[in-house]
Scaffold this motif. Structure first.
Motif, PDB file in Angstrom:
ATOM      1  N   PRO A 168       0.811  -1.224   0.000  1.00  0.00           N
ATOM      2  CA  PRO A 168       0.000   0.000   0.000  1.00  0.00           C
ATOM      3  C   PRO A 168       0.846   1.275   0.000  1.00  0.00           C
ATOM      4  CG  PRO A 168      -0.307  -1.271   2.040  1.00  0.00           C
ATOM      5  CD  PRO A 168       0.535  -2.107   1.151  1.00  0.00           C
ATOM      6  N   GLY A 169       2.046   1.195   0.569  1.00  0.00           N
ATOM      7  CA  GLY A 169       2.887   2.400   0.608  1.00  0.00           C
ATOM      8  C   GLY A 169       3.305   2.881  -0.772  1.00  0.00           C
ATOM      9  N   ASN A 170       3.378   1.946  -1.728  1.00  0.00           N
ATOM     10  CA  ASN A 170       3.855   2.314  -3.066  1.00  0.00           C
ATOM     11  C   ASN A 170       2.726   2.617  -4.035  1.00  0.00           C
ATOM     12  OD1 ASN A 170       6.470   1.885  -2.237  1.00  0.00           O
ATOM     13  ND2 ASN A 170       6.382  -0.299  -2.749  1.00  0.00           N
ATOM     14  N   VAL A 171       1.544   2.661  -3.487  1.00  0.00           N
ATOM     15  CA  VAL A 171       0.399   2.720  -4.388  1.00  0.00           C
ATOM     16  C   VAL A 171       0.441   3.972  -5.275  1.00  0.00           C
ATOM     17  CG1 VAL A 171      -1.289   3.948  -2.937  1.00  0.00           C
ATOM     18  CG2 VAL A 171      -2.042   2.094  -4.423  1.00  0.00           C
ATOM     19  N   ASN A 172       0.993   5.069  -4.749  1.00  0.00           N
ATOM     20  CA  ASN A 172       1.036   6.264  -5.603  1.00  0.00           C
ATOM     21  C   ASN A 172       2.211   6.249  -6.569  1.00  0.00           C
ATOM     22  OD1 ASN A 172       2.845   6.637  -3.561  1.00  0.00           O
ATOM     23  ND2 ASN A 172       2.627   8.872  -3.588  1.00  0.00           N
ATOM     24  N   VAL A 173       3.129   5.277  -6.435  1.00  0.00           N
ATOM     25  CA  VAL A 173       4.162   5.117  -7.456  1.00  0.00           C
ATOM     26  C   VAL A 173       3.616   4.310  -8.622  1.00  0.00           C
ATOM     27  CG1 VAL A 173       6.435   4.178  -7.940  1.00  0.00           C
ATOM     28  CG2 VAL A 173       5.967   5.218  -5.731  1.00  0.00           C
ATOM     29  N   TYR A 174       2.926   3.230  -8.300  1.00  0.00           N
ATOM     30  CA  TYR A 174       2.529   2.300  -9.351  1.00  0.00           C
ATOM     31  C   TYR A 174       1.104   2.492  -9.844  1.00  0.00           C
ATOM     32  CZ  TYR A 174       6.847  -0.056  -8.226  1.00  0.00           C
ATOM     33  OH  TYR A 174       8.160  -0.339  -8.030  1.00  0.00           O
ATOM     34  N   PHE A 175       0.322   3.253  -9.114  1.00  0.00           N
ATOM     35  CA  PHE A 175      -1.062   3.446  -9.563  1.00  0.00           C
ATOM     36  C   PHE A 175      -1.417   4.924  -9.568  1.00  0.00           C
ATOM     37  CE2 PHE A 175      -0.856  -0.881  -8.057  1.00  0.00           C
ATOM     38  CZ  PHE A 175      -1.437  -1.554  -9.091  1.00  0.00           C
ATOM     39  N   GLY A 176      -0.438   5.750  -9.955  1.00  0.00           N
ATOM     40  CA  GLY A 176      -0.630   7.202  -9.912  1.00  0.00           C
ATOM     41  C   GLY A 176      -1.872   7.646 -10.661  1.00  0.00           C
ATOM     42  N   ARG A 177      -2.063   7.087 -11.869  1.00  0.00           N
ATOM     43  CA  ARG A 177      -3.179   7.505 -12.682  1.00  0.00           C
ATOM     44  C   ARG A 177      -4.502   7.109 -12.030  1.00  0.00           C
ATOM     45  NH1 ARG A 177      -6.744   6.682 -16.279  1.00  0.00           N
ATOM     46  NH2 ARG A 177      -6.750   4.447 -15.958  1.00  0.00           N
ATOM     47  N   ARG A 178      -4.529   5.852 -11.555  1.00  0.00           N
ATOM     48  CA  ARG A 178      -5.741   5.346 -10.927  1.00  0.00           C
ATOM     49  C   ARG A 178      -6.157   6.225  -9.754  1.00  0.00           C
ATOM     50  NH1 ARG A 178      -6.986  -0.343 -12.037  1.00  0.00           N
ATOM     51  NH2 ARG A 178      -6.866  -0.183 -14.309  1.00  0.00           N
ATOM     52  N   ILE A 179      -5.139   6.576  -8.919  1.00  0.00           N
ATOM     53  CA  ILE A 179      -5.425   7.372  -7.728  1.00  0.00           C
ATOM     54  C   ILE A 179      -5.942   8.738  -8.131  1.00  0.00           C
ATOM     55  CG2 ILE A 179      -4.361   8.559  -5.776  1.00  0.00           C
ATOM     56  CD1 ILE A 179      -2.514   6.134  -5.566  1.00  0.00           C
ATOM     57  N   ALA A 180      -5.230   9.348  -9.089  1.00  0.00           N
ATOM     58  CA  ALA A 180      -5.642  10.675  -9.530  1.00  0.00           C
ATOM     59  C   ALA A 180      -7.075  10.638 -10.048  1.00  0.00           C
ATOM     60  CB  ALA A 180      -4.711  11.179 -10.624  1.00  0.00           C
ATOM     61  N   GLU A 181      -7.467   9.469 -10.587  1.00  0.00           N
ATOM     62  CA  GLU A 181      -8.793   9.359 -11.158  1.00  0.00           C
ATOM     63  C   GLU A 181      -9.852   9.073 -10.097  1.00  0.00           C
ATOM     64  OE1 GLU A 181      -9.656   6.119 -13.964  1.00  0.00           O
ATOM     65  OE2 GLU A 181      -9.286   7.659 -15.498  1.00  0.00           O
ATOM     66  N   GLU A 182      -9.498   8.144  -9.202  1.00  0.00           N
ATOM     67  CA  GLU A 182     -10.546   7.645  -8.313  1.00  0.00           C
ATOM     68  C   GLU A 182     -10.520   8.303  -6.935  1.00  0.00           C
ATOM     69  OE1 GLU A 182     -10.061   3.443  -8.304  1.00  0.00           O
ATOM     70  OE2 GLU A 182      -9.918   3.402 -10.504  1.00  0.00           O
ATOM     71  N   HIS A 183      -9.372   8.844  -6.550  1.00  0.00           N
ATOM     72  CA  HIS A 183      -9.231   9.490  -5.251  1.00  0.00           C
ATOM     73  C   HIS A 183      -9.574   8.570  -4.077  1.00  0.00           C
ATOM     74  CE1 HIS A 183      -8.096  13.517  -6.380  1.00  0.00           C
ATOM     75  NE2 HIS A 183      -8.913  13.411  -7.401  1.00  0.00           N
ATOM     76  N   VAL A 192       9.251  -0.550 -15.577  1.00  0.00           N
ATOM     77  CA  VAL A 192       8.115  -1.086 -14.830  1.00  0.00           C
ATOM     78  C   VAL A 192       8.345  -0.958 -13.327  1.00  0.00           C
ATOM     79  CG1 VAL A 192       8.740  -3.516 -14.600  1.00  0.00           C
ATOM     80  CG2 VAL A 192       6.372  -2.898 -14.981  1.00  0.00           C
ATOM     81  N   MET A 193       9.629  -1.028 -12.902  1.00  0.00           N
ATOM     82  CA  MET A 193       9.963  -0.899 -11.479  1.00  0.00           C
ATOM     83  C   MET A 193       9.835   0.537 -11.000  1.00  0.00           C
ATOM     84  SD  MET A 193      10.957  -3.171  -9.319  1.00  0.00           S
ATOM     85  CE  MET A 193      12.266  -2.524  -8.286  1.00  0.00           C
ATOM     86  N   GLN A 194      10.021   1.510 -11.889  1.00  0.00           N
ATOM     87  CA  GLN A 194       9.974   2.931 -11.510  1.00  0.00           C
ATOM     88  C   GLN A 194      10.944   3.206 -10.366  1.00  0.00           C
ATOM     89  OE1 GLN A 194       7.850   5.637 -12.643  1.00  0.00           O
ATOM     90  NE2 GLN A 194       7.800   4.307 -14.412  1.00  0.00           N
ATOM     91  N   LEU A 195      12.229   2.821 -10.585  1.00  0.00           N
ATOM     92  CA  LEU A 195      13.223   2.928  -9.505  1.00  0.00           C
ATOM     93  C   LEU A 195      13.275   4.335  -8.917  1.00  0.00           C
ATOM     94  CD1 LEU A 195      16.414   0.845 -10.269  1.00  0.00           C
ATOM     95  CD2 LEU A 195      15.024   0.902  -8.197  1.00  0.00           C
ATOM     96  N   PHE A 196      13.339   5.335  -9.780  1.00  0.00           N
ATOM     97  CA  PHE A 196      13.446   6.711  -9.280  1.00  0.00           C
ATOM     98  C   PHE A 196      12.227   7.073  -8.427  1.00  0.00           C
ATOM     99  CE2 PHE A 196      16.264   7.105 -13.027  1.00  0.00           C
ATOM    100  CZ  PHE A 196      17.398   7.469 -12.346  1.00  0.00           C
ATOM    101  N   GLY A 197      11.036   6.711  -8.959  1.00  0.00           N
ATOM    102  CA  GLY A 197       9.805   7.021  -8.244  1.00  0.00           C
ATOM    103  C   GLY A 197       9.768   6.354  -6.888  1.00  0.00           C
ATOM    104  N   LEU A 198      10.213   5.075  -6.883  1.00  0.00           N
ATOM    105  CA  LEU A 198      10.203   4.286  -5.646  1.00  0.00           C
ATOM    106  C   LEU A 198      11.099   4.924  -4.604  1.00  0.00           C
ATOM    107  CD1 LEU A 198       8.782   1.598  -5.095  1.00  0.00           C
ATOM    108  CD2 LEU A 198      10.957   0.471  -5.502  1.00  0.00           C
ATOM    109  N   ILE A 199      12.338   5.260  -5.038  1.00  0.00           N
ATOM    110  CA  ILE A 199      13.296   5.845  -4.097  1.00  0.00           C
ATOM    111  C   ILE A 199      12.793   7.205  -3.607  1.00  0.00           C
ATOM    112  CG2 ILE A 199      15.636   6.753  -3.894  1.00  0.00           C
ATOM    113  CD1 ILE A 199      16.374   4.539  -6.003  1.00  0.00           C
ATOM    114  N   TRP A 200      12.291   8.013  -4.534  1.00  0.00           N
ATOM    115  CA  TRP A 200      11.801   9.340  -4.170  1.00  0.00           C
ATOM    116  C   TRP A 200      10.632   9.233  -3.187  1.00  0.00           C
ATOM    117  CZ3 TRP A 200      12.683  13.933  -3.144  1.00  0.00           C
ATOM    118  CH2 TRP A 200      11.712  14.939  -3.174  1.00  0.00           C
TER     119      TRP A 200
END
Lengths: 653, 653
Positions: free
Chosen positions: A31-46, A512-520
């Motif tokens: 759940p902690g990474n949800v905004n890294v891997y599901f950014g679009r979904r979150i922005a859409e569904e809130h 697919v890993m979004q290393l930069f996003g994950l670390i940030w």
């Protein structure tokens, strides 16, 4: 390079890929990474997916792959826009054409190359990779016609596929233009180069001009202001425009159920214009921003304005037609969509644009040549003896068999890959300096720049400096180019195979890993202690991904006939890309603006370039191998490909 | 070649010129030749100048020169159209720029070249011409900066003059477009690529399409018919169009006093459209040709039509805007003026046009290379020893001093001249095959072709084969081009001087004499016994004369710095041309159609090309002479010239 070294490289890369993809399938469930891997979904569904801890969360699973494969094209179009669909078409086109090429070349050409010379074959794993290239075929071989036929089949199927893809892209763009929801930008044009007058302000000049020449459809306008600092101007203009948008949106939303607002281009009955015209006429008096807001007025006006029209047709006509006898005054174009406007460039005087364009062109060229330094260094690494000469202290290490395999098979392309990471930001900067008025235009221009850059620096420089010829000299005699390339490309084929392995496969799994996003994300959460910001969803980096796909296409075409062993690796890359990019489009990235499918001409032209380059190289190879028949058939093939391109330019504009 | 040989050649040419011009001044006074020399006048006035025999008729007089110089630009514009004015501007521009160049180069460069080397000078008449070229300056000479400064002055003044000329040309075109009398073509567009439908005829398709999308301004239309033979179609379409023209003309003539019919482009108030619109609305029902004429209906329809609009603005908008999603269907353009329409090409399907264009391009290139054969033969003639080798029987004759002078100084360019006469008809044929819909478009396209051809075959082939290098090889290494040209051009400078004398001067005097016309007139009158036909007045051959002037411009620019002795001869040519062409425009030729000043971009681009070529050659010369400072200043000059051209392209479209 031997087969074994290639297999080592492939093994490492497969390992890395599997590791990263498994890691991804675990990390995406946290759940902690949800905004890294599901950014679009979150922005859409809130809504947040904060589940409790369950065992399933730490077991790798391929479910995301299945999910990614299940999305339909309509879903992608709805979620990520037309550009995403067009991008996926590049992957699909590549899969199709390289599947054909793989069948033809692996069945037809590979055995011919392998048995091309009378020689004693060793066991396949310790066989040199050069055995599988056309270099192994003897001169005046009677089997070269097979290569020629394979080239014809690949070229023809590429042209046929390209034609249908372009037709499809044009159709999709048409549907996008006709079906898209009414948008203020459809009724707005951007006017630049408004002449400075000593008697009246820009505001009055614009009013007078448009009430005089476009009286029937002119509604209102908004001058662009040049506030001392860029930021000030940005907020000022944004505020003014958003105010307009708000009013306009309410107007449009009220009416949008009644009728579709299409322009004359799209083949719809013209009484729909009538409908909109009267609608806006009624509300025309309400929308009078330009004379109301006095706080913005204080800023300095500049010679650009957004002009709003009552009908979409009126805006289109005004944007298409030359306004005055001087083409550098009253320059009109359709305004970009509100989210797409690149505000900081609106103040750039139109008369300076051509100079900026030339300046950035020169800057790009200079940068391309400065970049040669790391690339030539990388080339040094692939040749072991040169490495030992330069760094004598490495001699001990370089005797180890596995170290040698890694150094020659893996390290070179990793270094190249890392240095290539600096390119897209630089090109984006150059494109910004060029002065485009829309973000999508900037991205498209950056795509072209990155593409030229990548093709030159990855393909040509590697090919030409790999064969120790100074690049400029090698290409300075036009008629020798085919022969030069024909000598050099097969020699560098093994490097390109490892490049596909390292750069291609690895970049996909790191994507697919979004290393930069994950670390940030970790840094922000645990070190800076900030809350998540659901709005900061990245937009898809078309300007790095489109050139990457096209470069692999180029490598695939040029090597397919000469060294067909690259094709299976390339096909795996494209299949993996198909899954990964679909997943990323649907889950990670948010599309805030789009070109509306204008990326496809880049793809088309580059593919034609790759095809013609392939044919030229083959022409060179055939004449080096002294096969006049094969060379003779290649020349009309080149001409036919160019004719096909000419036809497409006419047919699709 | 010695000064004496040059003077011989100049003497012969001056003699020929004076003879022909005197003859002209006599012949023009003969009543029998009046339709040769006053074709335009006769066609205009329809009255014959049949005087009795007087002595004055057989005395040469310079009165025609004075008369030619007295015409104002307005008179030429009124009599011969805008194209004639633009053509005269080429001559004026050439006179201006080469006067500047002559002052700078004859005062600055000529003495430097003459005293460039420590050597014993003979008497000037027996001095070799090479002494006056830059070849005579020693390497590392400290005086080369004078050449560099002269180059800068010539380039800068050329650019400044070009800018003002282009501005003037644009202004004249604007005035031409706004002030010209209302013409049916202003209200008409030519639609091609009408899609074939199985259900309805082309006629109905066009009606439906335009009533649907351009309902407010659509008036009527006329389908183009494809009658079995070209002639049949030609008369059919012509008849139909003339019928329309007749009706429309009466409508317009009735109303043309009331208001001017200008379009939105020209900066006129928009209520003038309103005026025209209502006028045509009232008469709209009368003009219904398309459904009345049944005799034409029998012919086969083809996918092209003239569509008539109520307003000029409506026609303009319809011609500028893309009509459908497929850019090869419903292709619209403003119709050419009635006299300008090239009827035989209207039936050409639009989808074949691009192929025709490519085919003619290839044909032109092939023709250019076939043409090399006579030119290389001509080159052989200039080298006396080669001539003696090939034709041993000439040895006796070639020992005579005067014969040598004539053979080397005169004969080569006469042969070249004669063979060049076949070029314009061929290029006109190629341009017809290209499928233009207007005569003026065909002439413009032929001008480009003749221009390329002349520059390649007169300039490059002479320069390159004169120095016995195979042409293709010489230009295949781009970076060596400046050096190659720098070596070859000064060597060929003497040939170009004689070329100006023979081809230039002689062609002008034969132009004024109208030899072909004179002979044809005699044959018709005394052998065929036919009456004079006052309608058969020739139109001015822009496609041969514009390239000729531009070629001499190119020779002037390239030789001005290297061999300034060419400039006085060139100036005389342009002064003579100024008188002759003015006379011909006013008296001989009739302009039935015109491009409306669209010739100027050809002139501009060619002059820029000549300038850059000159600078490249000078760069090569300076580096051959080892003067790094001069070469260093030339490179930014080239870049500045290219930038200037880029600016003009933006500024003048």
């Amino acid at each position: 390079m031997k087969i074994l070294a290639l297999l080592t490289s492939a093994g490492i890369n497969i390992g890395v890929c599997v590791l990263l993809l498994s890691l991804y399938s675990i990390l995406r469930k946290q759940p902690g990474n949800v905004n890294v891997y599901f950014g679009r979904r979150i922005a859409e569904e809130h809504k947040r997916l904060r589940d409790a801890f369950v065992l399933e969360r730490i077991v790798p699973s391929p479910s995301w792959i299945l999910k990614a494969l299940q999305y339909t094209e309509e879903e992608i179009l709805a979620a990520a826009g037309l550009d995403a669909v067009v991008f996926m078409r590049i992957v699909i086109f590549s899969i199709r054409i390289f599947s054909i090429a793989a069948v033809v070349c692996l069945c037809g050409i590979l055995p011919l190359n392998y048995f091309g010379q009378d020689m004693e074959h060793r066991k396949i794993p310790s066989e040199s990779l050069d055995i599988f290239t056309i270099g192994n075929v003897v001169e005046r071989s009677k089997w070269l016609w097979v290569h020629c036929v394979a080239l014809c089949i690949v070229s023809c199927s590429a042209c046929v596929l390209l034609y249908f893809e372009y037709k499809r892209a044009a159709k999709m763009r048409l549907i996008y233009l006709t079906r898209s929801a009414p948008n203020p930008s459809h009724f707005t044009i951007l006017v630049r180069g408004i002449p400075k007058s000593t008697e009246e302000s820009y505001n009055d000049t614009v009013t007078n001009f448009f009430t005089k020449y476009h009286a029937s459809s002119y509604l209102s306008h908004q001058i662009v202001y040049k506030a001392g600092k860029v930021q000030k101007m940005l907020t000022g203009a944004k505020m003014a425009f958003e105010k307009f948008m708000h009013i306009k949106h309410t107007v449009i939303e009220k009416k949008s159920k009644i009728g579709m607002y299409r322009c004359g281009l799209c083949g719809c009955s013209s009484n729909s214009f009538q409908l909109v015209r009267t609608d806006f006429d009624q509300n025309g008096k309400k929308i009078d921003i330009s004379s109301s807001d006095t706080s913005i007025r204080e800023h300095e006006e500049c010679g650009a304005a957004f002009v709003f029209f009552k009908t979409r047709y009126g805006a289109l006509v005004a944007s298409e037609i030359l306004q005055t006898w001087n083409p550098m005054l009253w320059v009109t174009e359709l305004a970009p969509a509100p989210d797409d406007v690149y505000w900081s460039n609106l103040w750039v005087p139109y008369r300076l644009l051509w100079m900026r364009r030339i300046a950035t062109l020169l800057l790009t060229i200079v940068y391309m040549f400065v970049f040669l330094i790391p690339v030539t260094f990388v080339q040094g690494l692939t040749q072991l003896d040169q490495l030992q000469q330069r760094f004598p202290f490495l001699k001990g290490i370089l005797k180890n068999k596995y170290v040698i395999l890694i150094v020659t098979g893996y390290l070179p392309s990793v270094i190249l890959q890392l240095s290539l990471y600096t390119v897209p930001p630089m090109m984006m900067l150059f494109s910004t300096m060029e002065g485009p008025t829309s973000r999508s235009g900037r991205k498209k221009s950056a795509s072209w720049k990155v593409l030229y850059f990548t093709i030159w620096n990855v393909f040509f420089v590697n090919v030409l400096s790999g064969s120790v010829i100074s690049q400029i000299n090698a290409l300075s005699i036009p008629k020798d180019i085919p022969t030069q390339l024909a000598k050099a490309v097969p020699r560098q084929a093994t490097f390109f195979i490892t490049y596909v392995l390292t750069s291609g496969w690895a970049s996909l799994s790191s994507e697919v890993m979004q290393l930069f996003g994950l670390i940030w994300n970790l840094i922000r959460k645990y070190i800076l202690g900030r809350e998540e910001d659901p709005i900061a969803v990245p937009s898809f980096p078309y300007h790095t991904e489109v050139p990457k796909l096209l470069l692999f296409g180029l490598l695939g075409f040029t090597c397919s006939i000469l060294a067909p062993l690259i094709l299976p690796f390339l096909l795996i890359y494209f299949f993996l890309g198909y899954v990964v990019y679909r997943n990323q489009m649907m889950n990670v990235y948010c599309s805030r603006y789009e070109t509306g499918g204008l990326m496809w001409p880049i793809v088309h032209n580059t593919t034609i370039f790759s095809l013609v380059l392939t044919q030229l190289i083959c022409l060179g190879v055939f004449s080096l191998k002294k096969s006049p028949v094969a060379a003779g058939f290649t020349i009309p093939l080149i001409l036919l490909t160019l004719l096909f391109n000419e036809y497409c330019r006419k047919r699709f504009y």
